[in-house]
Scaffold this active site. Structure first.
Site, PDB file in Angstrom:
ATOM      1  N   LYS A  14       2.550  90.528  21.909  1.00  0.00           N
ATOM      2  CA  LYS A  14       1.558  89.494  21.573  1.00  0.00           C
ATOM      3  C   LYS A  14       2.183  88.384  20.732  1.00  0.00           C
ATOM      4  CE  LYS A  14      -1.254  92.458  19.515  1.00  0.00           C
ATOM      5  NZ  LYS A  14      -0.497  93.724  19.650  1.00  0.00           N
ATOM      6  N   ARG A  89     -10.274  93.395  17.407  1.00  0.00           N
ATOM      7  CA  ARG A  89      -9.757  94.748  17.622  1.00  0.00           C
ATOM      8  C   ARG A  89     -10.862  95.790  17.674  1.00  0.00           C
ATOM      9  NH1 ARG A  89      -4.208  93.866  15.438  1.00  0.00           N
ATOM     10  NH2 ARG A  89      -3.069  95.784  15.786  1.00  0.00           N
ATOM     11  N   ARG A 128      12.579  97.223  16.359  1.00  0.00           N
ATOM     12  CA  ARG A 128      12.242  96.112  15.455  1.00  0.00           C
ATOM     13  C   ARG A 128      12.260  96.584  14.006  1.00  0.00           C
ATOM     14  NH1 ARG A 128       6.498  93.254  15.884  1.00  0.00           N
ATOM     15  NH2 ARG A 128       5.914  95.233  14.947  1.00  0.00           N
ATOM     16  N   ARG A 134       8.849  95.590   8.223  1.00  0.00           N
ATOM     17  CA  ARG A 134       7.433  95.991   8.313  1.00  0.00           C
ATOM     18  C   ARG A 134       7.321  97.486   8.084  1.00  0.00           C
ATOM     19  NH1 ARG A 134       3.932  93.233  13.118  1.00  0.00           N
ATOM     20  NH2 ARG A 134       2.831  95.207  12.838  1.00  0.00           N
ATOM     21  N   ARG A 146      -0.711 104.034  15.190  1.00  0.00           N
ATOM     22  CA  ARG A 146      -1.223 102.691  15.526  1.00  0.00           C
ATOM     23  C   ARG A 146      -1.677 102.660  16.986  1.00  0.00           C
ATOM     24  NH1 ARG A 146       3.941  99.423  13.886  1.00  0.00           N
ATOM     25  NH2 ARG A 146       2.939  97.659  14.927  1.00  0.00           N
TER      26      ARG A 146
HETATM   27  P1  AP5 Z   1       5.823  91.661  19.350  1.00  0.00           P
HETATM   28  O1  AP5 Z   1       5.787  90.375  20.087  1.00  0.00           O
HETATM   29  O2  AP5 Z   1       5.983  91.640  17.884  1.00  0.00           O
HETATM   30  O3  AP5 Z   1       4.560  92.568  19.760  1.00  0.00           O
HETATM   31  P2  AP5 Z   1       3.114  92.601  19.158  1.00  0.00           P
HETATM   32  O4  AP5 Z   1       2.204  92.970  20.277  1.00  0.00           O
HETATM   33  O5  AP5 Z   1       2.816  91.363  18.400  1.00  0.00           O
HETATM   34  O6  AP5 Z   1       3.283  93.865  18.181  1.00  0.00           O
HETATM   35  P3  AP5 Z   1       2.781  94.088  16.689  1.00  0.00           P
HETATM   36  O7  AP5 Z   1       3.594  95.218  16.140  1.00  0.00           O
HETATM   37  O8  AP5 Z   1       2.735  92.838  15.932  1.00  0.00           O
HETATM   38  O9  AP5 Z   1       1.349  94.606  17.019  1.00  0.00           O
HETATM   39  P4  AP5 Z   1       0.259  95.157  16.116  1.00  0.00           P
HETATM   40  O10 AP5 Z   1      -0.930  94.880  16.935  1.00  0.00           O
HETATM   41  O11 AP5 Z   1       0.480  96.588  15.736  1.00  0.00           O
HETATM   42  O12 AP5 Z   1       0.414  94.377  14.743  1.00  0.00           O
HETATM   43  P5  AP5 Z   1      -0.516  93.401  13.950  1.00  0.00           P
HETATM   44  O13 AP5 Z   1       0.351  92.589  13.115  1.00  0.00           O
HETATM   45  O14 AP5 Z   1      -1.490  92.748  14.853  1.00  0.00           O
HETATM   46  O15 AP5 Z   1       6.986  92.531  20.008  1.00  0.00           O
HETATM   47  C1  AP5 Z   1       7.352  93.791  19.489  1.00  0.00           C
HETATM   48  C2  AP5 Z   1       8.864  93.975  19.650  1.00  0.00           C
HETATM   49  O16 AP5 Z   1       9.181  94.010  21.044  1.00  0.00           O
HETATM   50  C3  AP5 Z   1       9.686  92.824  19.054  1.00  0.00           C
HETATM   51  O17 AP5 Z   1      10.849  93.331  18.487  1.00  0.00           O
HETATM   52  C4  AP5 Z   1       9.990  91.938  20.285  1.00  0.00           C
HETATM   53  O18 AP5 Z   1      11.193  91.229  20.121  1.00  0.00           O
HETATM   54  C5  AP5 Z   1      10.082  92.962  21.388  1.00  0.00           C
HETATM   55  N1  AP5 Z   1       9.669  92.419  22.690  1.00  0.00           N
HETATM   56  C6  AP5 Z   1       8.670  91.534  22.931  1.00  0.00           C
HETATM   57  N2  AP5 Z   1       8.571  91.293  24.263  1.00  0.00           N
HETATM   58  C7  AP5 Z   1       9.525  92.055  24.873  1.00  0.00           C
HETATM   59  C8  AP5 Z   1       9.923  92.248  26.230  1.00  0.00           C
HETATM   60  N3  AP5 Z   1       9.326  91.599  27.220  1.00  0.00           N
HETATM   61  N4  AP5 Z   1      10.935  93.102  26.479  1.00  0.00           N
HETATM   62  C9  AP5 Z   1      11.556  93.789  25.467  1.00  0.00           C
HETATM   63  N5  AP5 Z   1      11.239  93.631  24.145  1.00  0.00           N
HETATM   64  C10 AP5 Z   1      10.227  92.790  23.856  1.00  0.00           C
HETATM   65  O19 AP5 Z   1      -1.361  94.412  13.034  1.00  0.00           O
HETATM   66  C11 AP5 Z   1      -0.743  95.162  12.009  1.00  0.00           C
HETATM   67  C12 AP5 Z   1      -1.804  95.930  11.244  1.00  0.00           C
HETATM   68  O20 AP5 Z   1      -2.682  95.009  10.582  1.00  0.00           O
HETATM   69  C13 AP5 Z   1      -2.735  96.809  12.085  1.00  0.00           C
HETATM   70  O21 AP5 Z   1      -2.180  98.088  12.308  1.00  0.00           O
HETATM   71  C14 AP5 Z   1      -3.981  96.870  11.182  1.00  0.00           C
HETATM   72  O22 AP5 Z   1      -3.802  97.768  10.120  1.00  0.00           O
HETATM   73  C15 AP5 Z   1      -4.029  95.468  10.594  1.00  0.00           C
HETATM   74  N6  AP5 Z   1      -4.823  94.532  11.434  1.00  0.00           N
HETATM   75  C16 AP5 Z   1      -4.369  93.422  12.079  1.00  0.00           C
HETATM   76  N7  AP5 Z   1      -5.353  92.804  12.742  1.00  0.00           N
HETATM   77  C17 AP5 Z   1      -6.472  93.547  12.523  1.00  0.00           C
HETATM   78  C18 AP5 Z   1      -7.817  93.440  12.972  1.00  0.00           C
HETATM   79  N8  AP5 Z   1      -8.208  92.437  13.788  1.00  0.00           N
HETATM   80  N9  AP5 Z   1      -8.702  94.375  12.556  1.00  0.00           N
HETATM   81  C19 AP5 Z   1      -8.334  95.379  11.723  1.00  0.00           C
HETATM   82  N10 AP5 Z   1      -7.075  95.547  11.266  1.00  0.00           N
HETATM   83  C20 AP5 Z   1      -6.145  94.644  11.665  1.00  0.00           C
HETATM   84 MG    MG Z   2       2.275  90.923  16.374  1.00  0.00          MG
END
Ligand code: AP5
Ligand code: MG
Length: 191
Positions: A14, A89, A128, A134, A146
């Site tokens: 994402k 979410r 990552r 993180r 997660r």
């Molecule tokens: P990346 O692009 O970072 O993936 P992502 O989907 O953004 O993954 P996140 O870890 O950020 O997702 P998340 O939903 O757990 O985290 P968030 O910050 O939203 O890619 C991941 C890796 O893969 C990178 O190293 C990248 O380089 C690699 N990659 C990308 N594309 C690739 C490809 N095609 N091939 C190979 N490699 C690739 O949330 C974190 C926490 O915050 C949650 O757990 C929760 O506690 C809280 N939170 C956030 N939003 C909410 C909400 N709306 N409600 C409640 N709690 C929330």
């Molecule tokens: Mg992300």
């Protein structure tokens, strides 16, 4: 306004694809994960509370993230549209987002769901975690928690938008460029 939800499990790409999409389409990127991590970095009370849940791989309360999104949307009065990453979410968050956007005579135009196999997600996040700093990437059990939280509470959001005829799925494995091509095609169909 043209509003896109980029949807998918942790590690589905994402954040990576959001960067490309906002540049191409001039949208404002709103990532609740990034907003929460800035609160943690600033040592706010909200950040401290959120960190306890994020470190366990659990969601923070709906009212916290809905409040952040409400403030963020209001702070970009001239936005052409928003790209929501990691939000909504839960179904409660999706309903709140629809209500918020209505205030601007706008709505969600499309939810694009990135499909990636679980073992690939875990491998990407562990990799990552070697450099991201993180805490929720640092061990496999939190990463798997997660993903469990995603299946328990978040997949219902896709169903919610499917029922509204607004959801589409895209293969999230392959090169970043190829996936960006697929995402752009889905956006172009609806612009
Ligand atoms: P990346 O692009 O970072 O993936 P992502 O989907 O953004 O993954 P996140 O870890 O950020 O997702 P998340 O939903 O757990 O985290 P968030 O910050 O939203 O890619 C991941 C890796 O893969 C990178 O190293 C990248 O380089 C690699 N990659 C990308 N594309 C690739 C490809 N095609 N091939 C190979 N490699 C690739 O949330 C974190 C926490 O915050 C949650 O757990 C929760 O506690 C809280 N939170 C956030 N939003 C909410 C909400 N709306 N409600 C409640 N709690 C929330
Ligand atoms: Mg992300």
């Amino acid at each position: 306004m043209f509003n896109v939800i980029l949807f998918g499990p942790p590690g589905s790409g994402k954040g990576t694809q959001s960067e490309n999409i906002i540049q191409k389409y001039g949208l404002i990127h709103l990532s609740t994960g990034d907003l929460l991590r800035s609160q943690i970095a600033a040592h706010t009370a909200l950040g401290l509370e959120a960190k306890k849940l994020m470190d366990k791989g659990e969601l923070v309360p709906d009212e916290v993230v809905i409040g952040m999104i409400d403030d963020s949307i209001a702070s970009f009065p001239d936005a052409k549209g928003f790209l929501f990453d990691g939000f909504p979410r839960t179904v409660a968050q999706a309903e709140a987002l629809d209500n918020l956007l209505q205030k601007y005579n706008a709505s969600v135009n499309v939810l694009i769901s990135l499909q990636v196999e679980e073992e690939e997600l875990v491998a990407r996040l562990l990799n990552r975690g070697k450099t991201s700093g993180r805490s929720d990437d640092s061990n496999e059990s939190v990463i798997r928690d997660r993903i469990k939280e995603y299946h328990k509470k978040t997949t219902a959001v896709e169903t919610y938008y499917t029922d509204l005829g607004k959801a589409v799925t895209v293969k999230g494995q392959g090169s970043v460029e190829d996936i960006f091509g697929l995402l752009s095609a889905e956006i172009d169909k609806r612009k």
